[in-house]
Design a protein around this motif. Structure first.
Motif, PDB file in Angstrom:
ATOM      1  N   LEU A  63       0.886  -1.121   0.088  1.00  7.77           N
ATOM      2  CA  LEU A  63      -0.146   0.231  -0.081  1.00  7.77           C
ATOM      3  C   LEU A  63       0.779   1.219  -0.227  1.00  7.77           C
ATOM      4  CD1 LEU A  63      -2.603  -0.949   2.797  1.00  7.77           C
ATOM      5  CD2 LEU A  63      -2.745  -1.291   0.516  1.00  7.77           C
ATOM      6  N   LEU A  64       0.613   2.175  -0.734  1.00 10.17           N
ATOM      7  CA  LEU A  64       1.268   3.633  -0.808  1.00 10.17           C
ATOM      8  C   LEU A  64       0.213   4.469  -0.518  1.00 10.17           C
ATOM      9  CD1 LEU A  64       3.786   5.136  -0.974  1.00 10.17           C
ATOM     10  CD2 LEU A  64       2.858   5.584  -3.749  1.00 10.17           C
ATOM     11  N   ASP A  68      -3.756   0.292  -2.630  1.00 15.64           N
ATOM     12  CA  ASP A  68      -3.305  -0.950  -3.032  1.00 15.64           C
ATOM     13  C   ASP A  68      -2.497  -0.742  -4.271  1.00 15.64           C
ATOM     14  OD1 ASP A  68      -2.466  -3.404  -3.747  1.00 15.64           O
ATOM     15  OD2 ASP A  68      -4.310  -4.524  -2.957  1.00 15.64           O
ATOM     16  N   ILE A  69      -1.161  -0.976  -4.338  1.00 19.06           N
ATOM     17  CA  ILE A  69      -0.423  -0.771  -5.606  1.00 19.06           C
ATOM     18  C   ILE A  69       0.371  -1.999  -5.837  1.00 19.06           C
ATOM     19  CG2 ILE A  69       0.052   1.762  -4.959  1.00 19.06           C
ATOM     20  CD1 ILE A  69       3.032   1.030  -4.053  1.00 19.06           C
ATOM     21  N   THR A  70      -0.069  -3.101  -5.307  1.00 21.43           N
ATOM     22  CA  THR A  70       0.667  -4.491  -5.431  1.00 21.43           C
ATOM     23  C   THR A  70       0.708  -4.576  -6.971  1.00 21.43           C
ATOM     24  OG1 THR A  70      -0.455  -5.271  -3.564  1.00 21.43           O
ATOM     25  CG2 THR A  70       0.521  -6.984  -4.885  1.00 21.43           C
ATOM     26  N   ARG A  71      -0.095  -4.537  -7.812  1.00 20.15           N
ATOM     27  CA  ARG A  71      -0.021  -4.596  -9.351  1.00 20.15           C
ATOM     28  C   ARG A  71       0.326  -3.507 -10.014  1.00 20.15           C
ATOM     29  NH1 ARG A  71      -2.152  -9.343 -10.910  1.00 20.15           N
ATOM     30  NH2 ARG A  71      -3.668 -10.316  -9.265  1.00 20.15           N
ATOM     31  N   ARG A  72       0.793  -2.485  -9.344  1.00 19.67           N
ATOM     32  CA  ARG A  72       1.461  -1.426 -10.029  1.00 19.67           C
ATOM     33  C   ARG A  72       2.826  -1.380 -10.579  1.00 19.67           C
ATOM     34  NH1 ARG A  72      -2.621   1.933 -12.232  1.00 19.67           N
ATOM     35  NH2 ARG A  72      -4.147   2.308 -10.425  1.00 19.67           N
ATOM     36  N   PRO A  74       6.868  -0.796 -11.500  1.00 26.35           N
ATOM     37  CA  PRO A  74       7.829   0.118 -11.012  1.00 26.35           C
ATOM     38  C   PRO A  74       7.810   1.544 -11.471  1.00 26.35           C
ATOM     39  CG  PRO A  74       8.740  -2.031 -11.468  1.00 26.35           C
ATOM     40  CD  PRO A  74       7.503  -1.987 -11.997  1.00 26.35           C
ATOM     41  N   VAL A  75       7.491   1.950 -12.809  1.00 29.73           N
ATOM     42  CA  VAL A  75       7.439   2.916 -13.432  1.00 29.73           C
ATOM     43  C   VAL A  75       6.389   3.823 -12.657  1.00 29.73           C
ATOM     44  CG1 VAL A  75       7.126   4.504 -15.330  1.00 29.73           C
ATOM     45  CG2 VAL A  75       8.454   2.601 -15.492  1.00 29.73           C
ATOM     46  N   TRP A  76       5.121   3.264 -12.400  1.00 29.33           N
ATOM     47  CA  TRP A  76       4.077   3.990 -11.570  1.00 29.33           C
ATOM     48  C   TRP A  76       4.340   4.476 -10.439  1.00 29.33           C
ATOM     49  CZ3 TRP A  76       0.986   3.722  -7.356  1.00 29.33           C
ATOM     50  CH2 TRP A  76      -0.082   4.520  -7.553  1.00 29.33           C
ATOM     51  N   ARG A  77       5.041   3.594  -9.617  1.00 30.77           N
ATOM     52  CA  ARG A  77       5.693   3.658  -8.168  1.00 30.77           C
ATOM     53  C   ARG A  77       6.496   4.870  -8.332  1.00 30.77           C
ATOM     54  NH1 ARG A  77       5.265  -2.136  -5.446  1.00 30.77           N
ATOM     55  NH2 ARG A  77       3.896  -2.902  -6.919  1.00 30.77           N
ATOM     56  N   ALA A  78       7.506   5.063  -9.175  1.00 31.48           N
ATOM     57  CA  ALA A  78       8.300   6.050  -9.513  1.00 31.48           C
ATOM     58  C   ALA A  78       7.687   7.408  -9.653  1.00 31.48           C
ATOM     59  CB  ALA A  78       9.274   5.849 -10.445  1.00 31.48           C
ATOM     60  N   ARG A  79       6.584   7.236 -10.490  1.00 32.22           N
ATOM     61  CA  ARG A  79       5.716   8.537 -10.787  1.00 32.22           C
ATOM     62  C   ARG A  79       5.134   9.188  -9.614  1.00 32.22           C
ATOM     63  NH1 ARG A  79       5.796  10.088 -15.948  1.00 32.22           N
ATOM     64  NH2 ARG A  79       6.369   8.449 -17.695  1.00 32.22           N
ATOM     65  N   HIS A  80       5.015   8.269  -8.494  1.00 32.33           N
ATOM     66  CA  HIS A  80       4.140   8.709  -7.336  1.00 32.33           C
ATOM     67  C   HIS A  80       5.241   8.677  -6.196  1.00 32.33           C
ATOM     68  CE1 HIS A  80       0.946   7.670 -10.033  1.00 32.33           C
ATOM     69  NE2 HIS A  80       0.068   8.276  -9.156  1.00 32.33           N
ATOM     70  N   GLY A  81       6.458   9.107  -6.652  1.00 32.97           N
ATOM     71  CA  GLY A  81       7.352   9.316  -5.414  1.00 32.97           C
ATOM     72  C   GLY A  81       8.238   8.330  -4.847  1.00 32.97           C
ATOM     73  N   ARG A 108      10.621  11.684 -16.932  1.00 34.58           N
ATOM     74  CA  ARG A 108       9.339  12.353 -16.777  1.00 34.58           C
ATOM     75  C   ARG A 108       8.882  13.006 -17.705  1.00 34.58           C
ATOM     76  NH1 ARG A 108       6.379  12.343 -12.059  1.00 34.58           N
ATOM     77  NH2 ARG A 108       7.392  11.860  -9.947  1.00 34.58           N
ATOM     78  N   GLY A 109       9.808  13.575 -18.608  1.00 38.33           N
ATOM     79  CA  GLY A 109       9.497  14.257 -19.926  1.00 38.33           C
ATOM     80  C   GLY A 109       9.077  15.639 -19.281  1.00 38.33           C
TER      81      GLY A 109
END
Length: 257
Positions: A63-64, A68-72, A74-81, A108-109
């Motif tokens: 969880l972030l 629930d981010i279990t299926r997210r 690594p890029v999604w997690r990086a975009r969210h900090g 991030r562009g």
């Protein structure tokens, strides 16, 4: 609502018939530095892989901020900090130290992270200027500004570890996962590393999870320590509580306690 920014709940990971993690739960609050220790093979890096999205758990969830981010990815997690360093150095050796930090912002562009700077700087040249300014700021805060034009591949191990940390901070993190950051450092470099981590947590509210074999470093830096052994949580508490736990002394700390 949970007080934790990052949580792992009842995580289990199996490699064939081998249980790497069994029912592991932990949480890190904003502004907290939490140490994760244990003998080789305890499952520390596997847990990092799960939390950072490199490996999906067989059971449990991550969880972030309560989501629930279990299926997210690594890029999604990086975009969210979420940021991570690795046990094996991952610097771009043929780039300068400063360029390593600039590259860390390129993914991030035109949005997020440095969004305020980038929206106000529409041209590619001005975007590059904003990224280089941020890189210089982070290098100064980490005591590395004198190395900005040195090639990363030529740095001694301790300095390279600090550059890895600086690169993880180039785009400001909410959650920082540090895997053996003090490895190969001198006592002076470890003190500098600890100061940067404390500032990040106390002044910027980052949640930090630290894996480190240098027990003294962990016990001095971390408000809370989690001990893994054979893929399970053996103990959790303050540094003093963990040091005094007979199970921990027997399984891991031994005479070092």
């Amino acid at each position: 609502m949970s007080r934790y920014l990052l949580q792992a709940e009842h995580v289990a990971v199996r490699f064939g018939g081998i249980k790497a993690l069994t029912d592991v739960s932990l949480g890190i609050a904003p502004g907290e530095v939490c140490g994760l220790i244990g003998p080789n093979g305890a499952g520390k890096t596997t847990l990092f892989d799960v939390v950072s999205g490199i490996r999906r758990p067989d059971e449990g969830r991550v969880l972030l901020d309560g989501t629930d981010i279990t299926r997210r990815s690594p890029v999604w997690r990086a975009r969210h900090g979420m940021r991570r360093t690795f046990q094996r150095q991952q610097l771009f050796g043929q780039l300068t130290v400063a360029d390593n930090l600039v590259v860390a912002q390129e993914w991030r562009g035109g949005g997020g992270g440095l969004a305020a700077d980038l929206v106000a700087s529409p041209t590619r040249r001005s975007r590059e200027s904003a990224r280089r300014a941020r890189a210089a700021e982070v290098l100064r805060s980490c005591g590395l500004d004198h190395l900005a034009e040195d090639y990363a591949g030529a740095l001694p191990v301790g300095r390279a570890r600090m550059v890895e940390l600086a690169r993880a901070l180039a785009d400001p993190p909410r959650v920082l996962l540090l895997d053996e950051p003090a490895s190969g450092m001198t006592a002076e470099e470890r003190a500098q590393l600890a100061a940067v981590i404390r500032h990040l947590a106390e002044e910027e509210g980052c949640a930090v999870l630290l894996v480190e074999h240098n027990v003294a470093f962990v016990m001095e830096l971390c408000a809370r320590v989690v001990v893994l052994d054979l893929g399970s949580v053996l103990a959790e508490g303050t540094a003093a509580e963990v040091r005094a736990d007979p199970k921990v002394r027997e399984a891991y700390l031994g005479a070092a306690a």
